[in-house]
Scaffold this active site. Structure first.
Site, short mmCIF file in Angstrom:
data_model
loop_
_atom_site.label_atom_id
_atom_site.label_comp_id
_atom_site.label_asym_id
_atom_site.label_seq_id
_atom_site.Cartn_x
_atom_site.Cartn_y
_atom_site.Cartn_z
N HIS A 1 74.37 -49.73 57.03
CA HIS A 1 73.30 -50.11 58.25
C HIS A 1 72.27 -51.10 57.88
O HIS A 1 72.31 -52.37 58.62
CB HIS A 1 72.67 -48.87 58.29
CG HIS A 1 71.54 -48.44 59.48
ND1 HIS A 1 71.39 -48.62 60.62
CD2 HIS A 1 70.28 -48.89 58.32
CE1 HIS A 1 70.43 -48.84 61.16
NE2 HIS A 1 69.23 -48.71 60.51
N GLU A 2 72.08 -51.44 56.31
CA GLU A 2 71.18 -52.48 56.21
C GLU A 2 71.51 -53.97 56.80
O GLU A 2 71.33 -54.79 57.35
CB GLU A 2 70.72 -52.28 55.14
CG GLU A 2 69.77 -51.15 55.13
CD GLU A 2 68.66 -50.48 55.64
OE1 GLU A 2 68.05 -51.52 56.58
OE2 GLU A 2 68.26 -49.60 55.84
N HIS B 1 71.54 -54.20 60.02
CA HIS B 1 70.04 -55.66 60.48
C HIS B 1 70.49 -57.17 59.98
O HIS B 1 70.08 -58.30 60.89
CB HIS B 1 69.08 -55.40 59.35
CG HIS B 1 69.13 -53.57 59.97
ND1 HIS B 1 68.62 -53.02 61.85
CD2 HIS B 1 68.10 -52.69 59.62
CE1 HIS B 1 67.46 -52.17 62.02
NE2 HIS B 1 67.64 -51.49 60.78
#
Length: 231
Positions: free
Chosen positions: A103-104, A107
């Protein structure tokens, strides 16, 4: 005093749904992440391994990955292009660890592609920091001194509401990118992908709760201001 009842009036009822969904979101993210922290990923890759694999595969090998303290304190900083993973995620090889790490990196992929909601959110961060700090001071001045301050405080608080709203597509899109990367790179199996989606969906609920709380609080402040002006 301009507003004799301050915060304690019938408009408090507006906050009940926000309080309930916030409590549920907090319970959900803790229960789901804790559950899948105990489930080892089949390939045994750690959060760091997954993050490094995703970044390198997308031409982002220049982005460093650091371990940080705290529980689920994971984040991507677009200002210095770094991925920070909490210790349990960084070193862990669980479903939660690989989900959060991916998920990070989602980004980071957004940043590299110029994803507009992330660019916009990053640009308004300084304004939001000031507005969030000053809004309640100004709002209290509106209750105690003059209604003019209340309206100014509402406008400042609206900036934080905008930030919460813009955060929603940023977080949902990062999770979508994360799942696609896990699938495309063969990091997780089909069954694990479903589990990863559960982890990321639970985490996303906290952002929905925060946005709802902010929107309802803003609506409540507007109603209080109108009630005061009617008096």
């Amino acid at each position: 005093m301009y507003y004799p009842y301050g915060f304690y009036d019938s408009t408090m009822l507006l906050m009940i749904p926000a309080i309930l969904i916030s409590l549920y979101a907090s319970f959900k993210v803790k229960s789901v992440t804790n559950k899948y922290f105990k489930v080892r990923s089949q390939r045994g890759m750690t959060g760091f391994d997954v993050a490094r694999r995703i970044l390198d595969s997308n031409g982002l090998s220049h982005i460093p990955i650091y371990p940080v303290g705290g529980v689920l304190s994971d984040h991507y900083d677009p200002r210095n292009q770094t991925v920070s993973l909490s210790e349990e995620v960084y070193h862990g090889n669980s479903i939660t660890s690989i989900s959060v790490a991916a998920h990070e990196c989602g980004h980071a992929l957004q940043h590299s592609k110029g994803y507009f909601p992330l660019t916009f959110r990053t640009a308004i961060v300084p304004v939001v920091h000031f507005a969030s700090s000053a809004s309640w001071i100004v709002i209290m001045a509106g209750f105690l001194v003059s209604p003019r301050f209340l309206y100014i405080g509402i406008m400042l608080f609206a900036a934080t509401v905008l930030f919460q709203i813009v955060t929603l597509p940023v977080e949902f899109n990062a999770s979508s990118r994360a799942i696609k990367q896990l699938e495309a790179l063969g990091i997780s199996s089909d069954d694990e992908n479903r589990e990863c989606r559960r982890v990321l969906s639970a985490a996303a609920l906290t952002y929905v709760a925060a946005a709802l709380s902010s929107i309802l609080q803003l609506l409540r402040l507007v109603l209080i201001a109108r009630m005061g002006s009617d008096d």
